[in-house]
Write a protein that holds these residues in place. Structure first.
Motif, PDB file in Angstrom:
ATOM      1  N   GLY A 123      57.311  32.581  49.896  1.00  0.00           N
ATOM      2  CA  GLY A 123      56.339  31.984  50.792  1.00  0.00           C
ATOM      3  C   GLY A 123      54.899  32.128  50.344  1.00  0.00           C
ATOM      4  O   GLY A 123      53.973  31.941  51.132  1.00  0.00           O
ATOM      5  N   VAL A 124      54.688  32.474  49.059  1.00  0.00           N
ATOM      6  CA  VAL A 124      53.334  32.565  48.532  1.00  0.00           C
ATOM      7  C   VAL A 124      52.781  31.143  48.360  1.00  0.00           C
ATOM      8  O   VAL A 124      53.518  30.260  47.918  1.00  0.00           O
ATOM      9  N   PRO A 125      51.508  30.882  48.720  1.00  0.00           N
ATOM     10  CA  PRO A 125      50.950  29.532  48.556  1.00  0.00           C
ATOM     11  C   PRO A 125      51.036  29.090  47.091  1.00  0.00           C
ATOM     12  O   PRO A 125      50.867  29.916  46.187  1.00  0.00           O
ATOM     13  N   MET A 131      49.414  31.450  39.788  1.00  0.00           N
ATOM     14  CA  MET A 131      48.782  32.634  39.195  1.00  0.00           C
ATOM     15  C   MET A 131      49.762  33.789  39.041  1.00  0.00           C
ATOM     16  O   MET A 131      49.687  34.552  38.080  1.00  0.00           O
ATOM     17  N   MET A 132      50.649  33.924  40.006  1.00  0.00           N
ATOM     18  CA  MET A 132      51.630  35.002  39.964  1.00  0.00           C
ATOM     19  C   MET A 132      52.510  34.856  38.714  1.00  0.00           C
ATOM     20  O   MET A 132      52.856  35.841  38.066  1.00  0.00           O
TER      21      MET A 132
ATOM     22  N   VAL B  51      41.782  39.535  37.431  1.00  0.00           N
ATOM     23  CA  VAL B  51      42.173  40.944  37.364  1.00  0.00           C
ATOM     24  C   VAL B  51      41.021  41.857  37.799  1.00  0.00           C
ATOM     25  O   VAL B  51      41.204  42.788  38.583  1.00  0.00           O
ATOM     26  N   THR B  52      39.823  41.557  37.310  1.00  0.00           N
ATOM     27  CA  THR B  52      38.676  42.402  37.668  1.00  0.00           C
ATOM     28  C   THR B  52      38.300  42.226  39.137  1.00  0.00           C
ATOM     29  O   THR B  52      37.957  43.197  39.815  1.00  0.00           O
ATOM     30  N   GLY B  53      38.365  40.983  39.618  1.00  0.00           N
ATOM     31  CA  GLY B  53      37.925  40.698  40.973  1.00  0.00           C
ATOM     32  C   GLY B  53      38.844  41.262  42.052  1.00  0.00           C
ATOM     33  O   GLY B  53      38.371  41.762  43.073  1.00  0.00           O
ATOM     34  N   VAL B  54      40.152  41.178  41.833  1.00  0.00           N
ATOM     35  CA  VAL B  54      41.062  41.638  42.883  1.00  0.00           C
ATOM     36  C   VAL B  54      41.801  42.923  42.510  1.00  0.00           C
ATOM     37  O   VAL B  54      42.573  43.444  43.324  1.00  0.00           O
ATOM     38  N   HIS B  72      48.775  36.182  50.018  1.00  0.00           N
ATOM     39  CA  HIS B  72      49.131  35.189  51.030  1.00  0.00           C
ATOM     40  C   HIS B  72      47.920  34.407  51.521  1.00  0.00           C
ATOM     41  O   HIS B  72      48.022  33.608  52.440  1.00  0.00           O
ATOM     42  N   ASP B  73      46.782  34.625  50.902  1.00  0.00           N
ATOM     43  CA  ASP B  73      45.553  33.915  51.257  1.00  0.00           C
ATOM     44  C   ASP B  73      44.897  33.521  49.946  1.00  0.00           C
ATOM     45  O   ASP B  73      44.535  34.380  49.137  1.00  0.00           O
ATOM     46  N   ALA B  74      44.746  32.224  49.718  1.00  0.00           N
ATOM     47  CA  ALA B  74      44.271  31.772  48.411  1.00  0.00           C
ATOM     48  C   ALA B  74      42.767  31.968  48.203  1.00  0.00           C
ATOM     49  O   ALA B  74      42.288  31.871  47.077  1.00  0.00           O
ATOM     50  N   ALA B  75      42.018  32.268  49.269  1.00  0.00           N
ATOM     51  CA  ALA B  75      40.558  32.317  49.153  1.00  0.00           C
ATOM     52  C   ALA B  75      40.045  33.305  48.090  1.00  0.00           C
ATOM     53  O   ALA B  75      39.179  32.939  47.280  1.00  0.00           O
TER      54      ALA B  75
END
Lengths: 215, 215, 215
Positions: A123-125, A131-132, B51-54, B72-75
């Motif tokens: 259920g990942v967008p 990206m995953m 990688v650095t950002g998240v 689960h949130d693309a933002a």
């Protein structure tokens, strides 16, 4: 928006499972081969094979909140041990200087597709699922290079992350267009592999950044 | 003992969310800038930015048992892509030699506060929540330096981990004293940032260990 | 198949808990000592101590799906801080050049046993539980070496991963043979430690791979 298509979320099928085991095996072999280049022992071969073989999938599973695939099922870990043993006992001539690159290329394409598929399944967008796939495909090789103290495969001049992005992204797109999972998997994996093969053989690369001189 | 204060546990509010997005953006830009120094492609820019950002927030979420915030949130992932693109297309003169340090300093302070706040929110004991802020603030930069093969920012002579500890620790203390979340967030982030700024500009550091000669 | 023995799954008992705290303390000290060799500050000492001390157990807990042991209980983190402070304030002569190796050897054996025991406790198959002990025992030291920018302890000529495998594997076997947890823990930890001690003192190693010349 992509998830409006009811048939969009793939079920993990035979083709994907073959891709996954294949990816584990070749990444594990590439890990063992890195240990061989460092003249390590059979136990270190096994450790490198395990980390490289299941590292990408482990990070994917942790990120999407799935139980880690190789912890409650011994098959992937045994696959890694077999790969390590095979690299240990086969004669040197069996593995060319570029064997690592080629094994890595197969693993990269296979894991990128499988990672995107499993993420969609959870259920990942779609944008994040793509990206995953990239993260999954690249993490095994990155861990191997970090452990071995080698310059990361990420930083070689030929394209690498891009090949994973093509496999992963094209799988998400093909699924969105309604293509069946087996067909989409094979096409997407081949696209990424061919791109990476061109990168290995002909040094194919995207334009690099020229705005800042390296220090 | 600290949790006896009923109003102690913060709710994630507007100020914290702005801090979080700001932290993601500047860390992502610092990742892209590291890729620029290595003359990489736009796809590698995006990978380094992600990688650095998240990275820091991902490790925090895994540690405290929260779903990983960007899966689960693309933002947040889109924020990273925007940062990568911005670094790619802007002229070289826009980014001074020390831009990486300054972006990193903002991200460090913002993430340290946000990490501590989210950990408190999850019922983590204050002492550990403070550490969680430190780990969260430092992990993005560490991953960037490991990927880039650069000497870790941790090991530079000026203080770095200390600045994160000041932001994170002062947020926990301010909350304990009953200060509102928005005020506590801004004060704590500024304290850490100013300390890191002094470290960058004047080489401010704590006394280093002198008992063992380096080998 | 091994789990047919009803008494096989160990309960975490006193001996194991002592092993765990001992492992955290000595790994944390080895982390602080690495920071000392790099002439870092007390805050960086604490950070290195934390990452090295709880890194292995953290990865184990994430893999087996357990809540991360040090996040909701402040004792392990405080243990790391005490170790860091102790290394900071004690005179140089207290720590010989090889202190890092010896502390690391104790931590390796203790964590390998504890990791295997906790994994068995979580219903992980014995073969994978053995690996979990190895991964757990080795990850703290690997993280320390990565952070410090030192050549990984994995790659030294004397055996290292093998010692962890012996501790971890013999614990699983001893439990399978019906030996009580305290006895099995002590025997297994000693076996691994003695092996690693021989490796440190006499350069004991397994045969290394000779098929491929290093490049």
């Amino acid at each position: 928006m992509l998830s409006s298509n009811p048939d969009f979320v793939p079920r993990i099928g035979t083709v994907l499972e073959v891709l996954s085991i294949l990816g584990i095996f070749v990444f594990a072999a590439s890990g063992a081969l890195a240990a061989a280049r460092l003249r390590q022992t059979i136990v270190t071969f096994a450790f490198f094979a395990l980390v490289t073989g299941v590292g990408g999938g482990t990070v994917r599973d942790l990120l999407i909140g799935s139980p880690v695939f190789w912890v409650h099922d011994a098959a992937p870990a045994i696959t890694c041990m077999v790969a390590a043993l095979l690299v240990w006992i086969t004669p040197r001539s069996f593995w060319s200087d570029h064997a690592l690159d080629w094994l890595d290329a197969v693993g990269l394409a296979a894991f990128a597709v499988f990672g995107a598929a499993k993420a969609l399944n959870f259920g990942v967008p779609p944008f994040v699922a793509g990206m995953m796939g990239v993260v999954t495909g690249c993490v095994g090789g990155i861990m191997r290079d970090l452990l071995a103290g080698e310059p990361s495969i990420l930083l070689r001049p030929e394209l690498y992350v891009t090949a994973a992005a093509v496999s992963s992204g094209s799988f998400v797109l093909l699924r969105w267009w309604g293509i069946d999972v087996p067909v989409a998997s094979v096409i997407a994996a081949l696209l990424g592999f061919v791109l990476r093969a061109l990168a290995i053989r002909r040094g194919l690369g995207l334009p690099v950044y020229r705005g800042i001189r390296p220090e």
